[in-house]
Structures are given as C-alpha cells and as structure tokens.
Motif scaffolding. Structure first.
Motif, PDB file in Angstrom:
ATOM      1  N   ALA A 165      27.619  29.047  62.859  1.00 13.64           N
ATOM      2  CA  ALA A 165      28.052  30.445  62.898  1.00 13.64           C
ATOM      3  C   ALA A 165      26.905  31.387  62.541  1.00 13.64           C
ATOM      4  N   VAL A 166      26.112  31.009  61.550  1.00 13.10           N
ATOM      5  CA  VAL A 166      25.019  31.862  61.087  1.00 13.10           C
ATOM      6  C   VAL A 166      23.902  31.941  62.128  1.00 13.10           C
ATOM      7  N   GLU A 167      23.549  30.817  62.722  1.00 10.68           N
ATOM      8  CA  GLU A 167      22.433  30.801  63.663  1.00 10.68           C
ATOM      9  C   GLU A 167      22.790  31.413  65.008  1.00 10.68           C
ATOM     10  N   ALA A 168      24.078  31.671  65.235  1.00 16.36           N
ATOM     11  CA  ALA A 168      24.512  32.241  66.518  1.00 16.36           C
ATOM     12  C   ALA A 168      24.377  33.760  66.567  1.00 16.36           C
ATOM     13  N   VAL A 169      23.992  34.395  65.437  1.00 15.87           N
ATOM     14  CA  VAL A 169      23.904  35.851  65.392  1.00 15.87           C
ATOM     15  C   VAL A 169      22.504  36.283  64.979  1.00 15.87           C
ATOM     16  N   ALA A 170      22.258  37.570  65.102  1.00 15.59           N
ATOM     17  CA  ALA A 170      20.970  38.138  64.693  1.00 15.59           C
ATOM     18  C   ALA A 170      20.810  38.026  63.186  1.00 15.59           C
ATOM     19  N   PRO A 171      19.575  37.953  62.687  1.00 17.22           N
ATOM     20  CA  PRO A 171      19.332  37.813  61.248  1.00 17.22           C
ATOM     21  C   PRO A 171      20.072  38.835  60.397  1.00 17.22           C
ATOM     22  N   ALA A 172      20.153  40.064  60.851  1.00 18.03           N
ATOM     23  CA  ALA A 172      20.796  41.110  60.058  1.00 18.03           C
ATOM     24  C   ALA A 172      22.306  40.907  59.932  1.00 18.03           C
ATOM     25  N   ASP A 173      22.884  40.068  60.799  1.00 14.74           N
ATOM     26  CA  ASP A 173      24.336  39.874  60.815  1.00 14.74           C
ATOM     27  C   ASP A 173      24.763  38.549  60.190  1.00 14.74           C
ATOM     28  N   ARG A 174      23.821  37.841  59.597  1.00 14.22           N
ATOM     29  CA  ARG A 174      24.126  36.480  59.151  1.00 14.22           C
ATOM     30  C   ARG A 174      25.057  36.426  57.939  1.00 14.22           C
ATOM     31  N   THR A 175      24.940  37.374  57.036  1.00 10.30           N
ATOM     32  CA  THR A 175      25.852  37.372  55.883  1.00 10.30           C
ATOM     33  C   THR A 175      27.283  37.601  56.347  1.00 10.30           C
ATOM     34  N   GLU A 176      27.460  38.524  57.282  1.00 10.76           N
ATOM     35  CA  GLU A 176      28.786  38.789  57.837  1.00 10.76           C
ATOM     36  C   GLU A 176      29.322  37.561  58.565  1.00 10.76           C
ATOM     37  N   PHE A 217      33.788  21.644  36.186  1.00  9.32           N
ATOM     38  CA  PHE A 217      32.602  21.089  36.843  1.00  9.32           C
ATOM     39  C   PHE A 217      31.904  22.185  37.649  1.00  9.32           C
ATOM     40  N   PRO A 218      31.076  22.997  36.986  1.00 11.57           N
ATOM     41  CA  PRO A 218      30.380  24.096  37.675  1.00 11.57           C
ATOM     42  C   PRO A 218      29.412  23.622  38.742  1.00 11.57           C
ATOM     43  N   GLN A 219      29.161  22.323  38.800  1.00  9.00           N
ATOM     44  CA  GLN A 219      28.289  21.804  39.857  1.00  9.00           C
ATOM     45  C   GLN A 219      28.837  22.144  41.242  1.00  9.00           C
ATOM     46  N   LEU A 220      30.159  22.299  41.353  1.00  7.35           N
ATOM     47  CA  LEU A 220      30.756  22.666  42.636  1.00  7.35           C
ATOM     48  C   LEU A 220      30.284  24.049  43.068  1.00  7.35           C
ATOM     49  N   CYS A 221      30.252  24.985  42.127  1.00  8.24           N
ATOM     50  CA  CYS A 221      29.769  26.339  42.431  1.00  8.24           C
ATOM     51  C   CYS A 221      28.277  26.324  42.730  1.00  8.24           C
ATOM     52  N   GLU A 222      27.543  25.534  41.974  1.00  8.26           N
ATOM     53  CA  GLU A 222      26.094  25.478  42.157  1.00  8.26           C
ATOM     54  C   GLU A 222      25.736  24.926  43.537  1.00  8.26           C
ATOM     55  N   ALA A 223      26.446  23.891  43.964  1.00 12.25           N
ATOM     56  CA  ALA A 223      26.174  23.309  45.285  1.00 12.25           C
ATOM     57  C   ALA A 223      26.494  24.318  46.381  1.00 12.25           C
ATOM     58  N   GLU A 224      27.552  25.071  46.200  1.00 11.74           N
ATOM     59  CA  GLU A 224      27.918  26.084  47.185  1.00 11.74           C
ATOM     60  C   GLU A 224      26.844  27.158  47.288  1.00 11.74           C
ATOM     61  N   THR A 225      26.330  27.596  46.140  1.00 12.38           N
ATOM     62  CA  THR A 225      25.301  28.625  46.138  1.00 12.38           C
ATOM     63  C   THR A 225      24.016  28.115  46.793  1.00 12.38           C
ATOM     64  N   GLU A 226      23.667  26.867  46.565  1.00 12.89           N
ATOM     65  CA  GLU A 226      22.502  26.271  47.216  1.00 12.89           C
ATOM     66  C   GLU A 226      22.661  26.304  48.739  1.00 12.89           C
ATOM     67  N   VAL A 227      23.872  26.009  49.203  1.00  9.15           N
ATOM     68  CA  VAL A 227      24.136  26.026  50.638  1.00  9.15           C
ATOM     69  C   VAL A 227      23.952  27.437  51.195  1.00  9.15           C
ATOM     70  N   PHE A 228      24.463  28.449  50.489  1.00 11.70           N
ATOM     71  CA  PHE A 228      24.295  29.833  50.940  1.00 11.70           C
ATOM     72  C   PHE A 228      22.809  30.174  51.069  1.00 11.70           C
ATOM     73  N   SER A 229      22.026  29.737  50.084  1.00  6.46           N
ATOM     74  CA  SER A 229      20.593  30.022  50.098  1.00  6.46           C
ATOM     75  C   SER A 229      19.918  29.396  51.312  1.00  6.46           C
ATOM     76  N   ARG A 230      20.242  28.151  51.592  1.00 13.45           N
ATOM     77  CA  ARG A 230      19.639  27.478  52.744  1.00 13.45           C
ATOM     78  C   ARG A 230      20.066  28.125  54.053  1.00 13.45           C
ATOM     79  N   LEU A 231      21.327  28.469  54.169  1.00 14.74           N
ATOM     80  CA  LEU A 231      21.837  29.034  55.409  1.00 14.74           C
ATOM     81  C   LEU A 231      21.238  30.407  55.702  1.00 14.74           C
ATOM     82  N   LEU A 232      21.071  31.208  54.667  1.00 15.94           N
ATOM     83  CA  LEU A 232      20.574  32.568  54.851  1.00 15.94           C
ATOM     84  C   LEU A 232      19.060  32.660  54.769  1.00 15.94           C
ATOM     85  N   GLY A 233      18.412  31.572  54.385  1.00 17.13           N
ATOM     86  CA  GLY A 233      16.962  31.539  54.367  1.00 17.13           C
ATOM     87  C   GLY A 233      16.328  32.401  53.297  1.00 17.13           C
ATOM     88  N   THR A 234      17.002  32.567  52.174  1.00 19.19           N
ATOM     89  CA  THR A 234      16.466  33.386  51.092  1.00 19.19           C
ATOM     90  C   THR A 234      17.114  32.967  49.782  1.00 19.19           C
TER      91      THR A 234
END
Length: 282
Positions: A165-176, A217-234
């Motif tokens: 979903a993220v890679e299918a749109v322009a960089p500025a629209d990736r968070t949306e 188990f906050p590791q669940l939140c941490e793993a999710e945040t890591e995924v967001f970082s990788r997907l958005l490239g920042t």
C-alpha cells in the motif's frame, strides 16, 4: 480496544482481536436507533436473547420466549435485528431419531462473529503464551529477547501488506496510505498534520487489537513502531499508546524526510524509532 456498551457492533471484530470483552457490541445500525427504543431497553433485551442462545445453544422462538418471559412476537423482532447484524442465523432444526410430520422448527444459532462478541478470554490466552515464550527461553534477558523476536515475526506478515500500500503511492502520501492499510486491519487509523513547531505528520491509531496484552509486553508496540519506520523510510517517534493508558496510539513522522527516503530504513533509524515505543515518555 474500543468497546460500545449495551449491544453488538456491526461487522464484529475478526477472531485475531485479542480483547476480553465482558459485553457484546452493536454498531452502525444500532447507533441510529431512535431515543424511544433506547429508553425502553431494546438493546439490553436483544443482548439477553443472544446470551440465551449462547448459554443454551440453537433455540426456537418458542424456547427463547419461555426462557426470557417475552412474547414470541417480541422475540421475532429482536431476532430479525440480530440476523440483520450477522450476530445470529436461522437454521433448520436437527432431528435425531424418527422424524415427525411437518417441517422441522426453525432454530436460531450464533454466528462466528456473534460468538466472538462475547467473552472468550483471548487476552489471557495470549498473555499466557507470551509468558511461556519468555520462560522457555530461560527468562531474564533471554526471555525478553525471545518475546521481541516473536513480536517482530508476528508483524512481518502484516508488514508486507502495508508495504504494498505504501509503495503504491507518492512519497508525500505514504503516511495516509499506511493509515488506510491499518484501518483495513481494524486499527481505525488516521493521518494528519502534527501540531506545534515541528514539521511532520501524526499517525493515530484509535483502536488496538492487542492493547491489553501490550500492557504487559511492550515489545508488541516496539515491533510495530520499527515496522512503521522501515515502511516510511525514516525514524519515527511513538508519542502515546493505548497500552500505556492513552486514548490513542500516536506516532510522529517528520515531514522533512517522511516518505522521501527508500522504504527500507536503516537499522540505526529503526533502533532510534523504537526507543520509546510502547513506553510513553510523557
């Protein structure tokens, strides 16, 4: 995880939701019910009808009317609504032994979604499983590392869908785009400009399927945040989490670099983004 007291929610949560619900949920149809209906306890009675089916199994209108002290006409009216909400479904009654004349009586049974609306102790099961993983790995730091590995593996499959979903749109629209993909998975996510002097966006998740387990188990939140970082490239920063007691899971994404880089964030960016995930610094 959000709960609506007093009734069922339309299109109930998928089985993967880990929420210990003591009440059942209504949704879009019932939210539009007139005030007169609410005042007469229609929702409460409808819950009693569904609960009676849960406790006693598939039931006829006559069975329900006798058990609940209602008229058959009232029972049929509540069943019509429950069927429309996909909470119960009509079936032909099974007959064991010699069959009598006439058509078998129609019975009403809970659907899978209707059954999931009641307390199924998924939270307790999930938390027990996480504890077992930690103990089986030897406890201590090894146990925490095992839980972290599990959390990351759990997010890996979801991340592939989000990546498309993220890679299918322009960089500025990736968070949306990420917000829409999360919403499709039941997170009720939105993206908006971040308030204050810092330029960026806020990814808000108004619903968390694993909030009660993530409290332990906050590791669940941490793993999710890591995924967001990788997907958005920042790098991203988790500002608040439902598991921590906040009303919304909020993640800050700097606008200056949001989506501008490749979606494969570096390991350094990932570790920085996860530093406060699940552990609200406020």
């Amino acid at each position: 995880m959000e709960a609506t007291r007093g009734g069922f929610r339309h299109r109930l949560s998928p089985p993967g939701y880990l929420r210990n619900n003591g009440v059942v949920k209504y949704g879009e149809r019932m939210s539009e019910a007139p005030q007169g209906e609410l005042a007469t306890g229609e929702r409460s009675t409808r819950n009693r009808v569904a609960r009676s089916i849960l406790d006693h199994g598939p039931s006829t209108v006559t069975d329900l009317a006798k058990r609940l002290g209602l008229t058959q006409a009232a029972v049929r009216r509540h069943l019509d609504t429950l069927v429309a909400d996909a909470v119960v479904e009509p079936r032909e009654q099974r007959v064991y032994g010699a069959r009598t004349r006439g058509r078998p009586a129609k019975v009403f049974a809970l659907t899978d979604c209707g059954r999931d609306a009641f307390d199924q102790s998924y939270d307790a099961l999930a938390a027990d499983a996480m504890r077992w993983i930690a103990q089986a790995a030897g406890g201590g730091e090894r146990g925490e590392a095992a839980v972290t590995a599990f959390a990351r593996a759990r997010l890996a499959a979801q991340a592939e869908t989000y990546r498309e979903a993220v890679e299918a749109v322009a960089p500025a629209d990736r968070t949306e785009a990420l917000a829409k993909a999360l919403t499709a998975d039941g997170y009720a996510a939105t993206a908006k400009s971040a308030p204050g002097p810092h330029s960026g966006e806020q990814l808000c998740q108004h619903h968390c399927p694993v909030a009660h387990v993530a409290e332990q188990f906050p590791q669940l939140c941490e793993a999710e945040t890591e995924v967001f970082s990788r997907l958005l490239g920042t790098h991203v920063q988790r500002l608040a989490t439902i598991a921590h007691g906040d009303g919304v899971c909020t993640t800050f994404i700097p606008r200056s670099t949001s989506g501008a880089a490749s979606t494969g964030a570096t390991q350094t960016e990932t570790s920085v983004s996860a530093s406060t995930a699940g552990r609200n610094p406020a």
